[in-house]
Design a protein around this motif. Sequence first.
Motif, mmCIF file in Angstrom:
data_model
loop_
_atom_site.group_PDB
_atom_site.id
_atom_site.type_symbol
_atom_site.label_atom_id
_atom_site.label_comp_id
_atom_site.label_asym_id
_atom_site.label_seq_id
_atom_site.Cartn_x
_atom_site.Cartn_y
_atom_site.Cartn_z
ATOM 1 N N SER A 64 0.581 -1.326 0.109
ATOM 2 C CA SER A 64 -0.074 -0.090 0.047
ATOM 3 C C SER A 64 0.919 1.234 -0.031
ATOM 4 O O SER A 64 1.950 1.278 0.564
ATOM 5 C CB SER A 64 -0.951 0.208 1.252
ATOM 6 O OG SER A 64 -1.614 -1.238 1.198
ATOM 7 N N ILE A 65 0.349 2.342 -0.505
ATOM 8 C CA ILE A 65 0.945 3.716 -0.410
ATOM 9 C C ILE A 65 1.008 4.203 1.101
ATOM 10 O O ILE A 65 -0.187 3.923 1.669
ATOM 11 C CB ILE A 65 0.358 4.751 -1.129
ATOM 12 C CG1 ILE A 65 0.305 4.425 -2.827
ATOM 13 C CG2 ILE A 65 0.855 5.995 -0.948
ATOM 14 C CD1 ILE A 65 -0.370 5.376 -3.654
ATOM 15 N N PRO A 66 1.979 4.340 1.769
ATOM 16 C CA PRO A 66 2.074 4.567 3.054
ATOM 17 C C PRO A 66 1.192 5.786 3.439
ATOM 18 O O PRO A 66 0.987 6.731 2.993
ATOM 19 C CB PRO A 66 3.368 5.317 3.430
ATOM 20 C CG PRO A 66 4.228 4.585 2.292
ATOM 21 C CD PRO A 66 3.413 4.340 1.120
ATOM 22 N N ASP A 67 0.243 5.490 4.601
ATOM 23 C CA ASP A 67 -0.593 6.569 4.973
ATOM 24 C C ASP A 67 0.058 7.737 5.541
ATOM 25 O O ASP A 67 -0.424 8.976 5.250
ATOM 26 C CB ASP A 67 -1.438 5.979 6.068
ATOM 27 C CG ASP A 67 -2.673 6.824 6.415
ATOM 28 O OD1 ASP A 67 -3.559 6.906 5.674
ATOM 29 O OD2 ASP A 67 -2.716 7.319 7.492
ATOM 30 N N ASP A 68 0.991 7.687 6.096
ATOM 31 C CA ASP A 68 1.801 8.592 6.481
ATOM 32 C C ASP A 68 2.648 9.681 5.717
ATOM 33 O O ASP A 68 3.240 10.808 5.680
ATOM 34 C CB ASP A 68 2.943 8.546 7.749
ATOM 35 C CG ASP A 68 4.006 7.502 7.249
ATOM 36 O OD1 ASP A 68 4.194 7.275 6.035
ATOM 37 O OD2 ASP A 68 4.767 6.976 7.807
ATOM 38 N N ILE A 69 2.446 9.424 4.166
ATOM 39 C CA ILE A 69 3.114 10.355 3.266
ATOM 40 C C ILE A 69 2.429 11.590 3.019
ATOM 41 O O ILE A 69 2.915 12.613 2.613
ATOM 42 C CB ILE A 69 3.100 9.470 1.811
ATOM 43 C CG1 ILE A 69 3.915 10.140 0.795
ATOM 44 C CG2 ILE A 69 1.631 9.785 1.200
ATOM 45 C CD1 ILE A 69 4.177 9.306 -0.454
ATOM 46 N N GLY A 70 1.144 11.779 3.436
ATOM 47 C CA GLY A 70 0.335 12.834 3.708
ATOM 48 C C GLY A 70 0.827 13.700 4.842
ATOM 49 O O GLY A 70 0.527 15.074 4.671
ATOM 50 N N GLU A 71 1.845 13.486 5.442
ATOM 51 C CA GLU A 71 2.319 14.379 6.331
ATOM 52 C C GLU A 71 3.649 15.093 5.742
ATOM 53 O O GLU A 71 4.333 16.054 6.524
ATOM 54 C CB GLU A 71 3.148 13.635 7.542
ATOM 55 C CG GLU A 71 1.994 12.904 8.419
ATOM 56 C CD GLU A 71 2.277 12.143 9.648
ATOM 57 O OE1 GLU A 71 3.396 12.741 10.364
ATOM 58 O OE2 GLU A 71 1.961 11.270 10.043
ATOM 59 N N LEU A 72 3.991 14.929 4.651
ATOM 60 C CA LEU A 72 5.040 15.990 3.849
ATOM 61 C C LEU A 72 4.663 17.182 3.657
ATOM 62 O O LEU A 72 4.051 17.869 2.347
ATOM 63 C CB LEU A 72 5.577 15.189 2.613
ATOM 64 C CG LEU A 72 5.896 13.784 2.793
ATOM 65 C CD1 LEU A 72 6.210 13.314 1.485
ATOM 66 C CD2 LEU A 72 7.380 14.041 3.287
ATOM 67 N N ASP A 123 -4.013 15.675 2.430
ATOM 68 C CA ASP A 123 -3.455 16.744 3.353
ATOM 69 C C ASP A 123 -2.267 17.450 2.806
ATOM 70 O O ASP A 123 -2.068 18.364 3.521
ATOM 71 C CB ASP A 123 -3.269 15.848 4.735
ATOM 72 C CG ASP A 123 -4.561 15.459 5.361
ATOM 73 O OD1 ASP A 123 -5.737 15.992 5.194
ATOM 74 O OD2 ASP A 123 -4.355 14.311 5.958
ATOM 75 N N LEU A 124 -1.925 16.730 1.827
ATOM 76 C CA LEU A 124 -0.647 17.631 1.191
ATOM 77 C C LEU A 124 -1.058 19.058 0.734
ATOM 78 O O LEU A 124 -2.268 19.198 0.396
ATOM 79 C CB LEU A 124 -0.308 16.665 0.016
ATOM 80 C CG LEU A 124 0.446 15.377 0.276
ATOM 81 C CD1 LEU A 124 0.647 14.592 -0.977
ATOM 82 C CD2 LEU A 124 1.796 15.497 1.206
ATOM 83 N N PRO A 125 0.069 19.892 0.455
ATOM 84 C CA PRO A 125 -0.415 21.233 0.071
ATOM 85 C C PRO A 125 -0.992 21.035 -1.093
ATOM 86 O O PRO A 125 -1.105 20.270 -2.169
ATOM 87 C CB PRO A 125 0.999 21.787 -0.274
ATOM 88 C CG PRO A 125 1.859 21.001 0.793
ATOM 89 C CD PRO A 125 1.507 19.574 0.644
ATOM 90 N N LEU A 126 -2.003 22.155 -1.330
ATOM 91 C CA LEU A 126 -2.840 22.150 -2.655
ATOM 92 C C LEU A 126 -1.984 22.562 -3.865
ATOM 93 O O LEU A 126 -2.480 22.399 -4.945
ATOM 94 C CB LEU A 126 -3.848 23.264 -2.575
ATOM 95 C CG LEU A 126 -4.655 23.103 -1.407
ATOM 96 C CD1 LEU A 126 -5.727 24.390 -1.338
ATOM 97 C CD2 LEU A 126 -5.894 21.945 -1.695
ATOM 98 N N THR A 127 -0.730 22.684 -3.614
ATOM 99 C CA THR A 127 -0.014 22.958 -4.892
ATOM 100 C C THR A 127 0.575 21.768 -5.511
ATOM 101 O O THR A 127 1.174 21.661 -6.581
ATOM 102 C CB THR A 127 1.212 24.012 -4.782
ATOM 103 O OG1 THR A 127 1.898 23.651 -3.589
ATOM 104 C CG2 THR A 127 0.619 25.505 -4.326
ATOM 105 N N THR A 164 -11.245 14.672 -1.042
ATOM 106 C CA THR A 164 -10.747 15.736 -0.062
ATOM 107 C C THR A 164 -9.673 16.631 -0.392
ATOM 108 O O THR A 164 -8.806 16.015 -1.061
ATOM 109 C CB THR A 164 -10.945 15.117 1.154
ATOM 110 O OG1 THR A 164 -9.692 13.998 1.391
ATOM 111 C CG2 THR A 164 -12.110 14.642 1.560
ATOM 112 N N GLY A 165 -9.601 17.686 0.033
ATOM 113 C CA GLY A 165 -8.197 18.412 -0.199
ATOM 114 C C GLY A 165 -7.568 18.508 -1.517
ATOM 115 O O GLY A 165 -8.482 18.876 -2.418
#
Length: 722
Positions: free
Chosen positions: A208-216, A240-244, A261-262
């Motif tokens: 799976s794609i790591p769930d915590d990758i969204g913390e970058l 949760d990653l930046p919109l850019t 989302t996001g």
Amino acid sequence: MLLKKLHLSAFLLLNFCLHISSLNPDGLSLLSLKSAADAAAAALFADWNENDATPCRWSGISCMNVSGADDPRVVGLSFAGKNLRAYIPSELGSLIYLRRLNLHGNNFYGGIPDQLFNASSLHSIFLYGNNLSGSLPPSLCSLPRLQNLDFSNNSLSGQLPKFLQNCRQLQRLILAGNKFSGPIPEGIFPELANLEQLDLSANEFNGSIPDDIGELKSLSGTLNLSYNHFGGNIPKSLGDLPLTVSFDLRGNELSGEIPQTGSFSNQGPTAFLDNPSLCGFPLQRSCKNTSSDSSPGVEYGPDGNDGVGGRKGLRPGMIILISVADAVGVAFVGLIVVYVYWKRKDSHGCSCTGKGKLGGNEKAGFCAFPCIGFGGFPSNDSEVGSEKGGGAVGGGSGGMSGGEGDLVAIDKGFNFELDELLRASAYVLGKSGLGIVYKVVLGNGVPVAVRRLGEGGEQRYKEFVSEVQAIGRVKHPNVVKLRAYYWAPDEKLLISDFISNGSLVSALRGKAGQQSSSLSWTIRLKIAKGAARGLAYLHECSPRKFVHADVKPSNILLDNDYQPYVSDFGLSRLITITGNNPSSSGGFIGGALPYIKAPQPEKVNNYRAPEARVPGGRPTQKWDVYSFGVVLLELLTGKSPEISSPTSSTSTEILDLVRWVRKGFEEESPLSDMVDPVLLQELHAKKEVLGAFHIALACTESDPDARPRMKTASENLEKIGG
């Protein structure tokens, strides 16, 4: 005799050692690279003279005076793209002041020695495009200043090691095009608070794609996980990653519904292609309803059926209710359409929602903001003609002749007669392979731009009209508006709004063509944003999802407030329909033609995408994205698309602007070396300029699939500067 030979040998050896000992420690370490290279590379090291005191004058070596050292020390080693075949010697780890190691684009083989990372000052390592193998060395993250790591396009293998979480200063991690495999462990990405770029594409990762990758939270550009074997659902945390941030998740085994989302709201369908089990927006593949996830308005019985004949479906009452609601909705919309039509007809207004009339002339019926068309003349009148050379339209032997013609207004609020056009004063503005452009001042004082397409194509009238009508339906505040057209067997004209302040070419380089500009950062950002909005509209919202195919500064026009207007899209198709050279005959303004300069040989168009320079290629929207990226770089640097870059005190290298900027970022050149000096006066703009550079570099990726959609580029620009 033997004794003499021994004495001579000892003398020569001592003399050799004395010479070698004169070379400082950095030079001795570097000689290991010369020894590791194949004999065919001898010419590359021709000036690596062991008799020198320091290696600072050697090819590929950069030195600086550093505190604590008497002599200059080696801070940079760059042998990029030299076809050098060698192994990486462990002795390079002795270069304790080495900051940049750039060996990309060669034939280095073998593993990356663990001892290399004894060079504790390293902050940028570029080894991409070689034949390196093995796993990532354990001491990699012992480097306290490591910021840039690009090992892409090698044959490195093994799992992604968890010790990468210790590379806490890392800004760019690029491992694409290797043989890394296995799942990515949790816990790496939360520790990489400074990571701006992550590219793990074209490997063999699974799980799976790591769930915590969204913390970058510092990530920008593209998160590239494409062409691996990732499976399961896409974690919602990516939102949760930046919109850019743009996603590239193509070519995996992902399944389920795409979260909404996001950051997911900014992604186009390209980001999710080649995942057969993936569904939901923006893919044109809906997620099938199941009994556990029923749709609103569908009632199910206890057995999971709807209770009507044992089959799932709408109840008859619900069908009737929906039908009545649809009928009421259609009738309401119809009333609105009729009201708007008669309201506009009575007021002789425009079909777009403007802020008034052009030049304050209500009778002229011009919208205050033109939307699309053909006003793309050169940067100023004096380039190709002069208003002194003008004459009445139709005057002279080159006037309109032949059969009857039709002057058709596309914008119903645009009213004037053919005779008025023929009597008007006209001045040559420009000439190109897409026709001659005239500025025509109508009797009421309102100027328009008239483009003459040519004389042929009389057999393709319906095709011509269909194409022109499609172009005329495009309405956007940042695209020049086509107002009318004239068709006759021996003449085809396009009439569009005249944009008063020339093109971006003259704004950037002035009438003399100098490579500088006084445009402020605020104005440049305004131009970039407006042009991006116009192109995004053409791609996403226009009737035919148009491709411009020739985006460049001369096709971005400016009004007196520096509002930009994209021009000249759709012309190539119309020229094909007319079937002949627009400048082959005298034209309909005979007196003006002598003032047109002779056509010059066409130069290489560095605004065109690499794939667009191959003959016979079919234009795509990604062509436009690349071209826009070059225009944005030109706004940022003040330089033309082709520049001279000094390689030494006696020679220069011709680089296109994209390569020059990428080289600057790769070598971590100061921003002041790349940005237009005019912008350095606006100190508050540094962060905004850097953000715009990142957008431009994303748009000018050599791989079309890696470029963002124009819509995404536009949205990212809108976030700069508020």
